[in-house]
Design an enzyme around this catalytic site. Structure first.
Site, PDB file in Angstrom:
ATOM      1  N   LYS A 119    -117.524  48.197  77.329  1.00  0.00           N
ATOM      2  CA  LYS A 119    -118.676  47.297  77.219  1.00  0.00           C
ATOM      3  C   LYS A 119    -119.377  47.124  78.547  1.00  0.00           C
ATOM      4  O   LYS A 119    -120.586  46.907  78.580  1.00  0.00           O
ATOM      5  CB  LYS A 119    -118.249  45.944  76.642  1.00  0.00           C
ATOM      6  CG  LYS A 119    -117.927  46.011  75.162  1.00  0.00           C
ATOM      7  CD  LYS A 119    -118.065  44.665  74.482  1.00  0.00           C
ATOM      8  CE  LYS A 119    -117.752  44.793  72.994  1.00  0.00           C
ATOM      9  NZ  LYS A 119    -117.585  43.517  72.309  1.00  0.00           N
ATOM     10  N   LYS A 201    -116.244  55.340  66.917  1.00  0.00           N
ATOM     11  CA  LYS A 201    -116.061  54.463  65.764  1.00  0.00           C
ATOM     12  C   LYS A 201    -117.408  53.962  65.239  1.00  0.00           C
ATOM     13  O   LYS A 201    -118.378  53.837  65.992  1.00  0.00           O
ATOM     14  CB  LYS A 201    -115.109  53.296  66.079  1.00  0.00           C
ATOM     15  CG  LYS A 201    -115.715  52.115  66.775  1.00  0.00           C
ATOM     16  CD  LYS A 201    -114.776  50.895  66.706  1.00  0.00           C
ATOM     17  CE  LYS A 201    -115.431  49.741  67.458  1.00  0.00           C
ATOM     18  NZ  LYS A 201    -114.699  48.488  67.402  1.00  0.00           N
ATOM     19  N   LYS A 204    -121.600  48.334  64.665  1.00  0.00           N
ATOM     20  CA  LYS A 204    -122.858  47.693  64.310  1.00  0.00           C
ATOM     21  C   LYS A 204    -123.826  47.653  65.492  1.00  0.00           C
ATOM     22  O   LYS A 204    -124.992  47.365  65.323  1.00  0.00           O
ATOM     23  CB  LYS A 204    -122.599  46.288  63.781  1.00  0.00           C
ATOM     24  CG  LYS A 204    -121.719  45.414  64.615  1.00  0.00           C
ATOM     25  CD  LYS A 204    -121.263  44.211  63.789  1.00  0.00           C
ATOM     26  CE  LYS A 204    -120.098  43.501  64.455  1.00  0.00           C
ATOM     27  NZ  LYS A 204    -119.356  42.645  63.571  1.00  0.00           N
TER      28      LYS A 204
HETATM   29  P1  AMP Z   1    -116.036  43.387  65.443  1.00  0.00           P
HETATM   30  O1  AMP Z   1    -117.169  43.910  64.688  1.00  0.00           O
HETATM   31  O2  AMP Z   1    -115.823  44.166  66.708  1.00  0.00           O
HETATM   32  O3  AMP Z   1    -116.033  41.913  65.609  1.00  0.00           O
HETATM   33  O4  AMP Z   1    -114.764  43.749  64.563  1.00  0.00           O
HETATM   34  C1  AMP Z   1    -114.363  42.995  63.449  1.00  0.00           C
HETATM   35  C2  AMP Z   1    -113.177  43.655  62.792  1.00  0.00           C
HETATM   36  O5  AMP Z   1    -113.559  44.898  62.214  1.00  0.00           O
HETATM   37  C3  AMP Z   1    -112.019  43.968  63.734  1.00  0.00           C
HETATM   38  O6  AMP Z   1    -110.810  43.725  63.045  1.00  0.00           O
HETATM   39  C4  AMP Z   1    -112.179  45.424  64.009  1.00  0.00           C
HETATM   40  O7  AMP Z   1    -110.954  46.044  64.321  1.00  0.00           O
HETATM   41  C5  AMP Z   1    -112.727  45.942  62.693  1.00  0.00           C
HETATM   42  N1  AMP Z   1    -113.557  47.129  62.888  1.00  0.00           N
HETATM   43  C6  AMP Z   1    -114.696  47.209  63.616  1.00  0.00           C
HETATM   44  N2  AMP Z   1    -115.220  48.451  63.565  1.00  0.00           N
HETATM   45  C7  AMP Z   1    -114.385  49.175  62.780  1.00  0.00           C
HETATM   46  C8  AMP Z   1    -114.370  50.539  62.345  1.00  0.00           C
HETATM   47  N3  AMP Z   1    -115.325  51.400  62.680  1.00  0.00           N
HETATM   48  N4  AMP Z   1    -113.360  50.934  61.549  1.00  0.00           N
HETATM   49  C9  AMP Z   1    -112.407  50.082  61.183  1.00  0.00           C
HETATM   50  N5  AMP Z   1    -112.352  48.797  61.559  1.00  0.00           N
HETATM   51  C10 AMP Z   1    -113.321  48.338  62.352  1.00  0.00           C
END
Ligand code: AMP
Ligand code: TRP
Length: 338
Positions: A119, A201, A204
């Protein structure tokens, strides 16, 4: 039965940032799995709006997205009475415990966090202290609720390890205070990759909208994005690292249908890539359809959502402040006079 009055059940805590549209990656890696845990565990699901501040947010957008994520949690099947679903910023104890834990976390530990490194490269114009201590706030989130299990995607395993280290350190210094949580990682769907670069990965915050599918994408959009997904020139459907695009499509398919990968590979072995993509798009559209319908229904019911926000913040506060008081007492902060 609600989360508070089932003392025999283990506690699950997890959270998601309202920093963008929830993607299919978030859903398959996190949200979908959470819905299966709500009967077996006392679950607390947080919208971590304070974490989102570590990158610059547009205020109106942040507010809108926070509400959207809350409604998507419910639309995806999380029962807001059985589970505690709330905004992190509505429970002051998170920030308070995070400050205390900052004093029990070493710079060296935080320096090793790969998400911080990634980041700070991505936001090189705004490498703020919050971004650095992000994992400490996350540890506070989890420890406040005495969580036993934390279901997250694999990308969060390093943060969870740090949380455990800090909890153990604190317990060693002051006696048993925190439950030391375990990670709870999904097997399939643990990591859904970008449709445009299957070595990264699905995120968003990706600039390229075609790289991710959001939970509110229309069926046409979903079909278009999956058709454009980057694959390879092998012209063979196989589940292997050398074909990351196809592997990702198979992962998406199988996390939705919950079929074993081998079975699906066998069934699809004679298909062309275009046909595979159509199959994947179809299951994605069908999976998201009821969630979208529910979401647009909830959106109309402002007072219902408002009452959930209020009640759940109160329920969460009761648990969180209990832990915080215990911590304050143990480290020697003066007791409040009541
Ligand atoms: P975040 O969007 O970073 O707040 O992530 C929220 C949750 O979604 C966390 O548990 C992440 O590990 C999961 N997550 C985010 N991106 C992915 C992805 N591409 N594949 C699987 N899990 C994800
Ligand atoms: N850092 C997590 C992520 O980016 C979100 C998060 C914040 C979280 N606090 C948490 C996840 C506590 C689980 C438990 O995915």
């Amino acid at each position: 039965m609600t989360a508070e009055n089932q003392k025999d059940k283990k506690v699950i805590f997890s959270g998601m940032q309202p920093s963008g549209n929830i993607t299919l990656g978030n859903y398959l890696g996190a949200l979908k799995n959470w819905t299966k845990l709500q009967d077996e565990y006392n679950c607390v699901f947080c919208i971590v709006d304070l974490h989102a501040l570590t990158v610059r947010q547009d205020p109106a957008e942040l507010r809108r997205r926070s509400r959207e994520v809350l409604m998507l949690y419910i639309a995806a099947g999380l029962d807001p009475e059985k589970n505690i679903i709330y905004y992190q910023s509505h429970v002051g104890a998170h920030a308070e415990l995070a400050w205390i834990l900052n004093c029990y976390t070493y710079m060296g530990e935080l320096n090793r966090m790969t998400q911080f490194k990634e980041k700070s490269q991505k936001h090189s114009e705004n490498i703020n202290a919050g971004l650095f201590t992000y994992p400490v706030l996350m540890a506070a989130d989890i420890l406040l609720y005495q969580a036993n299990l934390v279901p997250v995607g694999n990308d969060q395993s390093q943060h969870l390890e740090l949380c455990r280290d800090v909890a153990i350190r604190f317990n060693n210094l002051y006696g048993e205070t925190f439950i030391v949580p375990e990670g709870y990682f999904p097997k399939v769907g643990a990591r859904i990759m970008s449709l445009q670069d299957p070595t990264k990965k699905m995120s968003k915050s990706d600039e390229n909208e075609n790289s991710y599918i959001t939970l509110l994408d229309s069926p046409d959009t979903i079909l278009r994005k999956i058709k454009k997904a980057v694959t390879d020139s092998e012209a063979k459907i196989a589940y292997r690292d050398e074909q990351p695009g196809i592997k990702n499509l198979l992962n998406i398919y199988c996390s939705i249908t919950e079929e074993p990968i081998e079975k699906v590979v066998e069934r699809f072995s004679s298909l062309g890539y275009g046909e595979l993509k159509a199959k994947v798009a179809e299951v994605v559209v069908e999976e998201l359809r009821p969630i979208q319908e529910r979401f647009y229904q909830l959106e109309k019911d402002k007072s219902y959502i408002d009452s959930i926000i209020k009640n759940n913040a109160e329920r969460a506060s009761r648990i969180a402040y209990k832990t915080l008081s215990k911590v304050q007492r143990k480290i020697g902060l003066p007791a409040k006079i009541r």
